[in-house]
Write an enzyme that holds these catalytic residues in place. Structure first.
Site, PDB file in Angstrom:
ATOM      1  N   ASP A  37       0.867 -11.289 -11.155  1.00  0.00           N
ATOM      2  CA  ASP A  37       0.181 -12.568 -11.343  1.00  0.00           C
ATOM      3  C   ASP A  37       0.816 -13.687 -10.541  1.00  0.00           C
ATOM      4  O   ASP A  37       0.128 -14.534  -9.963  1.00  0.00           O
ATOM      5  CB  ASP A  37       0.170 -12.945 -12.831  1.00  0.00           C
ATOM      6  CG  ASP A  37      -0.811 -12.062 -13.583  1.00  0.00           C
ATOM      7  OD1 ASP A  37      -0.724 -12.008 -14.815  1.00  0.00           O
ATOM      8  OD2 ASP A  37      -1.644 -11.424 -12.911  1.00  0.00           O
ATOM      9  N   SER A  84     -28.006  12.444  13.948  1.00  0.00           N
ATOM     10  CA  SER A  84     -27.848  13.453  12.906  1.00  0.00           C
ATOM     11  C   SER A  84     -27.552  14.807  13.581  1.00  0.00           C
ATOM     12  O   SER A  84     -27.256  14.823  14.773  1.00  0.00           O
ATOM     13  CB  SER A  84     -29.143  13.492  12.101  1.00  0.00           C
ATOM     14  OG  SER A  84     -28.986  14.340  11.032  1.00  0.00           O
ATOM     15  N   GLU A 116     -15.601  22.477  13.058  1.00  0.00           N
ATOM     16  CA  GLU A 116     -15.107  21.564  12.014  1.00  0.00           C
ATOM     17  C   GLU A 116     -15.820  21.839  10.702  1.00  0.00           C
ATOM     18  O   GLU A 116     -16.832  22.545  10.684  1.00  0.00           O
ATOM     19  CB  GLU A 116     -15.436  20.110  12.410  1.00  0.00           C
ATOM     20  CG  GLU A 116     -14.811  19.677  13.690  1.00  0.00           C
ATOM     21  CD  GLU A 116     -15.396  18.356  14.202  1.00  0.00           C
ATOM     22  OE1 GLU A 116     -16.168  17.711  13.471  1.00  0.00           O
ATOM     23  OE2 GLU A 116     -15.061  17.997  15.326  1.00  0.00           O
ATOM     24  N   LYS A 118     -18.238  20.652   7.640  1.00  0.00           N
ATOM     25  CA  LYS A 118     -19.319  19.681   7.477  1.00  0.00           C
ATOM     26  C   LYS A 118     -19.146  19.041   6.101  1.00  0.00           C
ATOM     27  O   LYS A 118     -19.435  19.648   5.073  1.00  0.00           O
ATOM     28  CB  LYS A 118     -20.690  20.345   7.601  1.00  0.00           C
ATOM     29  CG  LYS A 118     -21.805  19.317   7.547  1.00  0.00           C
ATOM     30  CD  LYS A 118     -23.122  19.888   7.952  1.00  0.00           C
ATOM     31  CE  LYS A 118     -24.202  18.824   8.083  1.00  0.00           C
ATOM     32  NZ  LYS A 118     -24.303  17.890   6.997  1.00  0.00           N
ATOM     33  N   LYS A 317     -25.080  25.772   8.233  1.00  0.00           N
ATOM     34  CA  LYS A 317     -24.997  25.486   6.798  1.00  0.00           C
ATOM     35  C   LYS A 317     -24.622  26.729   5.988  1.00  0.00           C
ATOM     36  O   LYS A 317     -24.999  27.842   6.335  1.00  0.00           O
ATOM     37  CB  LYS A 317     -26.358  24.966   6.290  1.00  0.00           C
ATOM     38  CG  LYS A 317     -26.854  23.705   6.982  1.00  0.00           C
ATOM     39  CD  LYS A 317     -26.166  22.457   6.507  1.00  0.00           C
ATOM     40  CE  LYS A 317     -26.667  21.967   5.195  1.00  0.00           C
ATOM     41  NZ  LYS A 317     -27.792  21.062   5.270  1.00  0.00           N
ATOM     42  N   CYS A 427     -20.238  12.996 -34.063  1.00  0.00           N
ATOM     43  CA  CYS A 427     -19.723  13.355 -35.376  1.00  0.00           C
ATOM     44  C   CYS A 427     -18.570  12.391 -35.652  1.00  0.00           C
ATOM     45  O   CYS A 427     -17.684  12.232 -34.818  1.00  0.00           O
ATOM     46  CB  CYS A 427     -19.220  14.794 -35.359  1.00  0.00           C
ATOM     47  SG  CYS A 427     -18.153  15.202 -36.742  1.00  0.00           S
ATOM     48  N   CYS A 433     -12.909  17.567 -38.352  1.00  0.00           N
ATOM     49  CA  CYS A 433     -13.891  18.426 -37.666  1.00  0.00           C
ATOM     50  C   CYS A 433     -13.116  19.339 -36.710  1.00  0.00           C
ATOM     51  O   CYS A 433     -12.370  18.855 -35.851  1.00  0.00           O
ATOM     52  CB  CYS A 433     -14.882  17.546 -36.910  1.00  0.00           C
ATOM     53  SG  CYS A 433     -15.873  18.444 -35.717  1.00  0.00           S
TER      54      CYS A 433
END
Ligand code: IVH
Length: 592
Positions: A37, A84, A116, A118, A317, A427, A433
């Site tokens: 601070d 792309s 590389e 992807k 891919k 619950c 429980c």
């Protein structure tokens, strides 16, 4: 004089950004709140006196310090369009690409291919001028993106300044910003336990985090970045080999993937692809394939581009991690905080070599949001080791059954409640429980809590079912004889666990608080609470107004803490852990 003030402001900004990173991202504060601070106030005063040095990304502009101006993200024009990639999805289509390159470059010497990963994230352009990061933008439509400079500055792996020799005056570096899978799981878990919206996958989480107006949100979401290419270069030169450019990037301090290989033949490329497909489940980030690029930039130029993609590169891919299957049933489980989680039981399908037979639905509201019924045909997705999710409903069998949301807890039978402002039901039977007790014990022994080795989910389940452990404190009274009765636990492992439990009795105040599993108290809040109150007595006696003075605690969380500490069962367990079991920690002094 002005120069030294400018330096002082810059140094303070760098230092405070570092402290923010240590605090928000690593949960390892390096200075106390009061020291932080003091520094931030010093910076605020200087920036007020010399407003021309006030940067929009200054730590003083983050929420929690002072309000950020609410601009929308500005547009950025890409002088070199951000293209792309064309995709291939099988070996034969890759071989066709490889052959086309070899045919078109028949008169070249041996062609080298840079292979590389992807990365499955968000394409980002970084512009460095005179070594300094001056602008970062998204890809947008390839020609116009959005200015995300302030958010990108919050990614620790992206240097603000480049170090080294022969750096072009204007250098545009391109790469992918992404979120680590472990962090994705963590923020979704936190979102879930506090009733907030979950992200459907790490890519959306990364994109959402980067497009935030408030850079402090980006800071809290652990993003990373990997460079994979060049954009504009002026006032200097770069090597004419792609892999050499990547090496230069690394020398200058930019992050470059270690999984990059120069291949000379198509078999080497295919081997790289196969190897990365095997490595994929072990990475802490999503990849959806590999990218193969002609390495020589002059040959790249010769091959040219089509409208949206270069002709010198291709994305090879991996098989889709999505499959279609049928919902056989919906089970309901109760977690540590009592929240009821629906789990879809599926017709088993194999997704990238792993058999998937269930998927999480997060909370009961997801059932109505997706409109899911038993018998539906659904698309499911597996991203890395993230729990499979239902992405969408694509149709149904003739017989569909409405999902009936239980009104009683499936573990202990108590009535479930929907609390104000929450998306699911829970619950409220606490550690009575068995499901919540198992969850609480798992959390109590976990790495960031008391870090007790030698005990996992299977042992915890048996201990709870045999009723040897009815609360957190009972763990410390387990005998070697009791432990040796557990499946998969011989006398040696039992002795080891007893020793570990003994060792865990010496801890820190913040770990102890975190280990108690109070709803909404993550590691950072536990550290803040410990630093603020210093002693357990002070915390036990704090009222809501005292609690909201702690960094990061608002009225709702303060109410939850108070509720937990007022619960007689919890008070008793805390008392036993401290007085009878003898859990201790070093008193808090200054830094923690
Ligand atoms: S190169 C001109 N390399 O994939 C070449 N892209 O599907 C442009 N991506 O928009 C991209 N990893 O966001 C390249 N190693 C890598 C990549 C990569 C991920 C992304 C990138 C691009 C998208 C195309």
């Amino acid at each position: 004089m002005i120069d030294s003030i400018k330096d002082k402001i810059t140094n303070l900004q760098i230092l405070l950004r570092h402290y923010q990173y240590q605090y928000h991202m690593l949960d390892q504060p390096e200075v106390s709140d009061s020291e932080y601070d003091l520094l931030i106030n010093e910076l605020r005063v200087l920036e007020k006196e010399y407003p021309k040095f006030l940067m929009t990304d200054s730590p003083t502009q983050c929420i929690g310090s002072s309000p950020m101006s609410r601009n929308t993200l500005k547009k950025v024009y890409h002088e070199v369009p951000m293209l792309s990639l064309d995709n291939v999805i099988d070996k034969n289509s890759y071989l066709a690409f490889h052959k086309r390159i070899e045919d078109e470059l028949y008169d070249s010497d041996q062609i080298r291919f840079c292979c590389e990963l992807k990365f499955d994230g968000l394409a980002v352009s970084l512009l460095y001028e005179d070594r300094r990061l001056v602008r970062a933008s998204t890809r947008g439509d390839g020609n116009n993106g959005e200015n995300i400079t302030n958010n990108i500055r919050m990614i620790k792996s992206i240097p603000s300044y480049l170090n080294g020799h022969n750096i072009p005056k204007h250098l545009e570096v391109r790469g992918e910003a992404f979120m680590f899978l472990s962090h994705f799981k963590k923020i979704n878990y936190e979102a879930l336990s506090s009733g907030h919206k979950v992200f459907s996958n790490p890519r959306n989480a990364a994109a959402g985090s980067l497009r935030q107006i408030d850079p402090c949100i980006t800071l809290k979401r652990q993003l990373s970045f990997i460079c994979y290419g060049l954009g504009l270069v002026e006032g200097g030169t770069m090597p004419t080999s792609h892999i050499k450019c990547l090496k230069k990037f690394r020398d200058w301090g930019l992050p470059v993937s270690e999984h990059t290989r120069l291949c000379y033949t198509r078999d080497e490329v295919l081997e790289f692809y196969d190897q990365m497909k095997i490595n994929r489940p072990f990475l802490d980030y999503d990849i959806d394939g590999v990218v193969i690029k002609v390495d020589d930039l002059l040959l790249q130029k010769k091959l040219g581009c089509i409208t949206h993609a270069p002709r010198w590169a291709v994305a090879f891919k991996f098989p889709a991690q999505e499959k279609i299957t049928t919902v056989r049933d919906i089970d309901f489980q109760v977690g540590r905080t009592g929240v009821l989680t629906p789990v879809a039981k599926l017709e088993p399908v194999s997704i990238s070599g792993v058999i998937v037979s269930s998927a999480t639905l997060y909370n009961t509201s997801s059932i109505s949001r997706l409109g899911i019924r038993i018998g539906d045909r659904v698309t499911i997705r597996r991203a890395g080791d993230v729990i499979p999710q239902i992405v969408s409903i694509i149709g149904s069998n003739a017989q569909r059954y409405e999902v009936i949301i239980p009104i009683f807890c499936p573990a202990c039978g108590s009535v479930l409640k929907r609390e104000k402002g929450e998306t699911g039901v829970r619950c409220t039977n606490g550690l009575t429980c068995s499901a919540q007790l198992k969850g609480a014990l798992k959390h109590f022994v976990s790495r960031r809590a008391l870090n007790i080795h030698g005990i996992g989910e299977k042992i915890i389940t048996q201990l709870v079912e045999k009723k040897y452990v009815k609360n957190l404190a009972d763990l410390f009274n387990l005998t070697i004889t009791q432990l040796s009765e557990m499946e998969h636990m011989g006398p040696k492992a039992a002795q080891y666990l007893v020793d570990q439990l003994e060792k865990a009795k010496k801890t820190t105040f913040s770990r102890f608080l975190y280990a108690l599993g109070i709803s909404n108290i993550g590691q950072t809040t536990a550290v803040n609470l410990a630093a603020h109150f210093k002693t357990l007595d002070a915390l036990m006696n704090a009222n809501i107004d005292d609690l909201i003075l702690v960094n990061g605690i608002g009225r709702v969380v303060a109410g939850r803490i108070r509720h937990f500490l007022d619960e007689e069962n919890n008070r008793q367990v805390i008392r036993i852990l401290i007085k009878d079991i003898g859990i201790t920690w070093m008193p808090m002094v200054g830094l923690y």
